[in-house]
Design a protein around this motif. Structure first.
Motif: not given
Lengths: 449, 280
Positions: B139-154
């Protein structure tokens, strides 16, 4: 000024019409692209021709691997009879989702499928009673009808078999033959030996047991069928509200064998897809590949002489006489809420599929769908895996029944799949306890819902 | 002018308003009604009262999804806004190649969420597989993965809003502060940020609601794995609706709760930041 005013009103009106037409198009055209190569539906608003008066067929197909063949078959039927047939295929694992949104539309599927009693529970209100229909009369046995009380809610259109598909050439290179594997112990011994000599041989025992959505059904549904089947057999039942999980340790042993003797590290399995698995098998990176007769098209390139199939041994029961897993989870249902002429057109189409020369050719030939169909017209198959399956039956082996249509829900399978993935990444007893809970506790919970 | 606006407004507003009613108001009202029903498809619904809401609140996974979403939103709101603000500050300072940087940072916004999720899944798995790990096993990978993607996008999008805000601050304010002896930190906190409050209001609102509403990237990047631990609210609603027999009504009820939640949070945030906006 007057002109300007009129003009702007006209423009605004045109915009409104455009917006409305867009919505209308989304409702009907949005049901999917018309069959490639098939007849394009007549545009809305054109006078109803002979074909719409005779009704039309919309088949929501479950099997992605048979999509191309269905499109061609539909086009052939339209060419022969002039009746419009639209075939759309749901993405792997998305059938229920697609059906749910499609059936709410004005142009709903007239022909769809359910996977057995559990699927039927959801779609009961939409199943036309097929009793006495011509297509039902073609069934080779009434066992292949799916009954909802007195009503014949669905009829099976394909009988399938799965097991472990073997590349016998590679197995030979490793120094074994199919005759060396007669039980779980044998399989374990061979697989672990191949893994030990992996670098020297240049291939692994199993293809990756991918837990991506395109592949995880092989384990959360098909492999999970075996402990359920043996439990049902031992208890003499055909369904239950509370599974005991008697043979879960055997399930674990098998899963351990799969994940620790495959082409990649078990921690990577969550990212592996069905295509990865096929590719590994076809490019001779692995000897064993758990799948069924429907996968013949994918593996035929290896050559029939290099293919074999083994039962999925679990180390339970009479292994010497265990056969492959044979059954069906594909029942055709006719949408009872469709227009009467569409229902009739659909029944005619089904009858044509299982009786006409073209229909049978498409359904049974290994070049097209390669099905074994439970109808009187069934042809000798050119699907080599089907022939292997027939050999198992004729040599007196007991086929393992498909019990997974009694699994409580999609949710149950999904939770089990996640638990298996988590366990594969970190094979501790605590994580297996999660699998056990997903299997046993969640069964009762989901059945109660 | 006023007169012609009065007489012509139906022509300009009518088509859009009609589309808004068909595409938004009607489905919304239907959704409200369906949350009180037992149904399979929207066409045949049976009224059952509040039972769906009771089931929704009893669902532990829904609560977990709420906590996960809240944590995720908190993290991304802070990261995106701080980083976007910093980038905007840098790119309004006459750095060489400003236009190229602005364009490049903005570009991830032009890619749809599903595609973005799958691309980043390949990137993350490509890196993690070197260590025999995968994105979906923790879940840790998933959480930070999502954070990276959203940051990169927004970040790029918020950066544009901040740049617009920065450019609208009269330079005389900063010059006057500098002459009065304020150092750059003091100028940032006492001159720039108070004048940026309108931009900050908008960016906070967008990132907050985007965080709560996140669906596409969640579905394609982790799909809630492992064991639904990275399942966010919107995905939980989707899964309730589609993967359970007879749970469509509960999914709809969850969607109504979700709506109330997002609207309430958005309004509270707007009220809080609006009150800090200054008039020049």
């Amino acid at each position: 000024m007057k002109l300007k005013k009129t003009l702007s009103l006209v423009l605004a009106g045109a915009l409104c019409v455009g917006a409305l037409a867009g919505c209308g198009g989304g409702g009907t055209g949005g049901t999917g692209t018309p069959a490639p190569g098939g007849a394009t539906p007549p545009p809305e608003g054109t006078p109803a021709g002979g074909s719409s008066a005779a009704g039309s067929v919309y088949y929501l197909n479950f099997k992605p691997e048979a999509d191309a063949a269905w499109q061609e078959l539909a086009a052939a039927y339209t060419a022969e009879t002039g009746v419009e047939v639209k075939v759309q295929t749901a993405a792997s694992g998305q059938y229920e989702t697609t059906l749910m949104s499609e059936i709410a539309k004005t142009e709903a599927p007239t022909l769809f499928q359910v996977n057995g009693p559990v699927g039927l529970a959801n779609w009961r209100d939409y199943c036309y009673d097929l009793t006495g229909s011509k297509v039902a009369g073609e069934l080779s046995s009434d066992d292949f009808a799916l009954m909802d009380g007195e009503s014949m809610a669905g009829i099976s259109y394909v009988i399938e078999t799965y097991g472990i598909i073997v590349n016998t050439k590679l197995l030979g290179e490793a120094g074994y033959s199919l005759d060396d594997i007669k039980s779980f112990e044998d399989l374990k011994k061979v697989a672990e030996d191949i893994t030990a000599r992996k670098d020297e041989l240049g291939f692994s025992a199993f293809t990756s047991a991918g837990m991506d959505g395109s592949s995880d059904w092989r384990f959360k549904t098909h492999l999970a069928n075996l402990p359920i089947y043996f439990e049902y057999e031992a208890d003499g039942i055909g369904d239950t509200d509370a599974i005991k999980g008697t043979y879960l340790d055997n399930y674990r042993a098998m899963w351990d064998l799969y994940i620790n003797n495959c082409t990649c590290a078990p921690t990577l399995l969550s990212a592996k897809t069905g295509d990865d698995s096929v590719a590994e098998f076809v490019t001779e990176q692995a000897v064993f590949y758990q799948n069924g007769t429907w996968a013949y098209g994918d593996v035929a390139d290896l050559g029939d002489e290099n293919l074999g199939m083994l039962p999925i041994y679990l180390g339970v029961g009479d292994e010497a006489n265990q056969g492959l897993c044979t059954g069906t989870e594909n029942y055709w249902c006719v949408n009872s809420k469709a227009a009467p002429e569409d229902i009739q057109a659909t029944l005619d189409f089904m009858y044509w599929c299982v009786t006409s020369e073209t229909g049978l050719e498409y359904l049974c030939s290994g070049e097209h769908m390669g099905f074994v169909i439970p109808f009187k017209g069934n042809l000798e198959s050119s699907n080599y895996l089907v022939n292997i399956a027939n050999d198992y039956v004729s040599s007196g082996k007991t086929s393992v029944k498909w019990c997974f249509p009694t699994m409580p829900s999609e949710e149950w399978k999904n939770v089990l799949g996640s638990a298996l993935t988590t366990y594969a990444a970190d094979q501790t007893d605590a994580n297996w306890e999660t699998v056990r809970a997903a299997f046993v506790d969640n069964w009762a919970a989901e059945k109660a819902k | 002018m006023e007169k012609s606006i009065k007489s012509y407004f139906p022509i300009f507003l009518g088509p859009t308003f009609l589309a808004f009613i068909i595409g938004f108001i009607v489905p919304f009202l239907m959704g409200l009604y369906l949350s009180l029903c037992d149904f399979r498809t929207a066409a045949d619904a049976k009224f059952i009262g509040l039972g769906n809401f009771v089931k929704a609140f009893q669902d532990g996974e829904f609560l977990h999804a709420f906590v996960f979403t809240a944590l995720f939103t908190l993290t991304t709101v802070i990261l995106i806004n701080v980083l976007a603000f910093a980038v905007a500050m840098v790119l309004t300072n006459n750095v060489p190649g400003t236009n190229i940087f602005r364009t490049t940072f903005f570009m991830p916004n032009l890619i749809g969420g599903i595609v973005l999720g799958y691309i980043w899944q390949l990137v993350f798995n490509g890196i993690l597989s070197r260590y025999d790990l995968a994105l979906k096993i923790s879940a840790k990978f998933g959480f930070w993965g999502l954070v990276v993607v959203i940051c990169w996008q927004q970040i790029g999008y918020m950066m544009i809003i901040y740049i617009a805000g920065l450019q609208s601050i009269p330079s005389s304010l900063n010059e006057a502060a500098a002459i009065d002896g304020a150092n750059s930190w003091q100028r940032l906190w006492s001159v720039t940020i108070p004048n940026m409050m309108p931009s900050i209001t908008i960016c906070l609102f967008l990132t907050l609601t985007n965080g709560f509403k996140l669906f596409d990237q969640n579905l394609s990047l982790t799909a809630g794995e492992p064991m639904k631990q990275t399942e966010m609210l919107a995905l939980n609603i989707f899964n309730t609706f589609y993967s359970r027999v007879g749970y469509q009504g509960v999914g709809q009820a969850k969607a109504v709760i979700f709506f109330v939640l997002v609207v309430a949070l958005g309004l509270i945030q707007l009220k809080m930041t609006r009150s800090r906006e200054v008039q020049q």
